[in-house]
Write a protein that holds these residues in place. Structure first.
Motif, mmCIF file in Angstrom:
data_model
loop_
_atom_site.group_PDB
_atom_site.id
_atom_site.type_symbol
_atom_site.label_atom_id
_atom_site.label_comp_id
_atom_site.label_asym_id
_atom_site.label_seq_id
_atom_site.Cartn_x
_atom_site.Cartn_y
_atom_site.Cartn_z
ATOM 1 N N UNK A 92 0.736 -0.709 -0.213
ATOM 2 C CA UNK A 92 0.104 0.170 0.168
ATOM 3 C C UNK A 92 0.287 1.233 -0.052
ATOM 4 N N UNK A 93 1.817 1.804 -1.249
ATOM 5 C CA UNK A 93 2.880 2.723 -1.089
ATOM 6 C C UNK A 93 1.798 4.154 -0.511
ATOM 7 N N UNK A 94 2.287 4.632 -0.791
ATOM 8 C CA UNK A 94 1.743 6.431 -0.244
ATOM 9 C C UNK A 94 1.318 6.985 -1.425
ATOM 10 N N UNK A 95 -0.075 7.678 -1.599
ATOM 11 C CA UNK A 95 -1.021 8.571 -3.104
ATOM 12 C C UNK A 95 0.234 9.171 -3.585
ATOM 13 N N UNK A 96 1.389 9.466 -3.297
ATOM 14 C CA UNK A 96 2.255 11.112 -3.482
ATOM 15 C C UNK A 96 3.074 11.191 -2.963
ATOM 16 N N UNK A 97 4.194 12.004 -3.998
ATOM 17 C CA UNK A 97 5.515 12.261 -3.596
ATOM 18 C C UNK A 97 4.867 13.012 -2.087
ATOM 19 N N UNK A 98 4.075 13.692 -2.316
ATOM 20 C CA UNK A 98 4.279 14.742 -0.860
ATOM 21 C C UNK A 98 4.278 14.419 0.322
ATOM 22 N N UNK A 137 5.045 10.763 0.701
ATOM 23 C CA UNK A 137 5.971 9.860 0.054
ATOM 24 C C UNK A 137 6.831 10.378 1.667
ATOM 25 N N UNK A 138 7.379 11.737 1.145
ATOM 26 C CA UNK A 138 7.795 12.468 1.744
ATOM 27 C C UNK A 138 7.825 12.690 3.436
ATOM 28 N N UNK A 139 6.940 12.856 3.778
ATOM 29 C CA UNK A 139 6.773 13.151 4.877
ATOM 30 C C UNK A 139 6.097 11.757 6.218
ATOM 31 N N UNK A 140 6.430 10.247 5.313
ATOM 32 C CA UNK A 140 5.867 9.305 6.270
ATOM 33 C C UNK A 140 6.715 8.776 7.086
ATOM 34 N N UNK A 141 6.756 8.419 8.143
ATOM 35 C CA UNK A 141 7.311 8.253 9.859
ATOM 36 C C UNK A 141 8.057 6.668 10.059
ATOM 37 N N UNK A 142 8.592 6.452 10.378
ATOM 38 C CA UNK A 142 8.658 4.846 10.946
ATOM 39 C C UNK A 142 8.474 4.933 12.315
ATOM 40 N N UNK A 143 7.757 4.420 12.837
ATOM 41 C CA UNK A 143 8.179 3.717 14.006
ATOM 42 C C UNK A 143 9.486 3.087 14.802
ATOM 43 N N UNK A 144 9.886 3.863 16.003
ATOM 44 C CA UNK A 144 11.170 2.369 16.638
ATOM 45 C C UNK A 144 10.841 1.384 16.223
#
Length: 469
Positions: free
Chosen positions: A403-409, A411-418
């Motif tokens: 389920x990839x992010x719908x846009x480049x914008x 995608x850039x602000x996604x955060x991965x939990x520790x």
């Protein structure tokens, strides 16, 4: 109304005791029999029910097209289970007025009226041998109308087996049919041949329909099969008969030895991180109204409620340390003892994680009656967890592959939990693998389910084993 009266609290021991002694199944069976048979003396009738050797009296229907092997399977099954083998022919063998009336139709090769057939079956199945030993009904019903009539008459099977095979196989079997004149057992030169040479020598060619008649019989069955499946969909097992006879019989036997037990569900869902425990728990909770008890969420909820127990738990959560088992068990004891869990049942995940925790749960009042292990390889777990990230703006979770992010914008602000880092996930997986063998040894009857498939298929696998022994 006296406002000081407290609501009734159902002790958790009640459902444990009821499951152990099959109380719910016993009550359901007795009430069902009362409603169907409507005896003049209900108390004496119930006493006779309880005096039977087992409440699990076989009530089996064996259906299928001509030449599929119903008679052979039914005879072996009735012998194995000591149940009465009932066929249309045996219904006509006694000298009752109904049987004599029905026999007139067979002499003129007419089909028995559905009402007469149903009355004959109802009369036969209420006789002492069928009442005490159960029954295997072969080749009946043949139509949906007959099935509905039997249901209205109170003839309700616990298991319905439908044997299936391609038409060309059925035609071949019909042509090579051989019958033992002494026993009536059916054999075939290709499919089933007797081991005993003496039996083989006395075989005779069985009565055979013309190819045109066979095709007409098959066509009739094909027209009715959908209605029959629909009438018995909740107790039906379809088995492919185009395989070695012994394999067919073993599948039938395994199915009729299962029993659907009404029970308060107490489900333990185990598996590695990323196996979908939370998702499956939510699906089960939504459909069956059982309480979804996620141990991690429960601890955070108690820590936030300001109680004394919560204040003890909060420092461990703040420091990222494991909460002591003694505190976890207190929290679980409080939650699982609440009325909703006692009445509706629960599904627990996130606990236990090791042998000591599992033993503590077993020694409590909240032993599970269903344990599932969701199986998943380490590579798939890593892929599922380390490639997921959350959008801090919308709160939505995305995955690089599924389920990839719908846009480049976005995608850039996604955060991965520790906890989703490769290092943390690998460590958690190692811990799970370290303890999984001993957990499996503690739950030898647990059901193992392949979690490397779509969530709907995993849910169906879980659902199919919820109430079946």
């Amino acid at each position: 109304m006296d406002e000081t009266v407290k609501p009734l609290r159902i002790p958790p021991q009640m459902s444990v005791y009821a499951d152990k002694h099959s109380i719910f199944h016993l009550v359901q069976s007795m009430v069902s029999s009362l409603v169907i048979d409507q005896p003049d003396d209900p108390v004496s009738y119930l006493i006779s029910l309880l005096q039977r050797s087992s409440v699990d009296i076989p009530r089996i229907m064996l259906l299928g097209p001509p030449a599929v092997g119903k008679q052979t399977v039914a005879k072996k099954l009735s012998a194995e289970l000591r149940a009465v083998h009932v066929t249309t022919d045996t219904l006509l063998q006694d000298q009752s007025e109904l049987s004599v009336q029905a026999h007139q139709y067979t002499l003129t090769q007419q089909e028995l009226p559905a009402e007469l057939l149903i009355t004959l079956i109802q009369q036969r199945l209420t006789e002492v041998d069928c009442f005490n030993r159960g029954w295997v009904l072969e080749g009946i019903p043949q139509t949906r109308l007959q099935a509905l009539g039997l249901q209205q008459a109170g003839v309700v099977p616990e298991h319905v087996v439908m044997l299936e095979a391609p038409d060309d196989v059925l035609l071949e079997r019909s042509e090579g049919k051989q019958v033992d004149p002494q026993t009536g057992d059916v054999y075939h030169q290709t499919f089933i041949w007797p081991v005993d040479d003496i039996v083989a020598q006395r075989l005779e060619k069985g009565p055979a329909l013309s190819e045109k008649q066979q095709l007409a019989e098959l066509q009739r069955f094909r027209c009715e099969v959908t209605g029959l499946r629909s009438a018995y969909q909740h107790v039906l097992k379809i088995i492919n008969s185009d395989q070695p006879h012994n394999d067919v019989y073993q599948q039938v036997l395994a199915f009729v030895r299962t029993h659907h037990r009404p029970r308060t569900p107490r489900i333990l869902l185990l598996g590695p991180p990323g196996s979908g425990k939370s998702h499956q728990a939510r699906l089960l909770s939504e459909k069956y109204k059982m309480v979804d008890v996620c141990c991690g969420q429960l601890l955070r909820s108690v820590a936030a409620d300001g109680s004394g127990l919560g204040e003890e738990i909060q420092p461990y959560l703040d420091d990222g340390r494991p909460v002591p088992d003694s505190l976890v068990l207190q929290v679980l004891e409080q939650r699982l003892s609440q009325v909703d869990c006692s009445c509706r049942g629960w599904i627990l995940h996130g606990f236990p994680c090791d042998l000591q925790q599992a033993k503590s749960l077993q020694e409590s009042q909240h032993q599970p009656n269903r344990v599932f292990f969701l199986e998943l390889t380490e590579d798939v777990c890593l892929e599922r967890l380390t490639l997921r990230a959350t959008d801090p703006v919308s709160g939505e979770r995305f995955h690089a592959l599924t389920r990839p992010a719908p846009s480049f914008q976005v995608q850039n602000r996604l955060e991965t939990r520790p906890e989703d880092s490769t290092h943390t996930v690998t460590h958690t997986l190692n811990q799970y693998r370290l303890h999984t063998a001993v957990l499996q040894s503690l739950y030898p009857d647990a059901v193992h389910i392949d979690a490397d498939q779509d969530p709907h298929s995993v849910f169906e696998a879980l659902e199919s084993r919820l109430s079946t022994d």
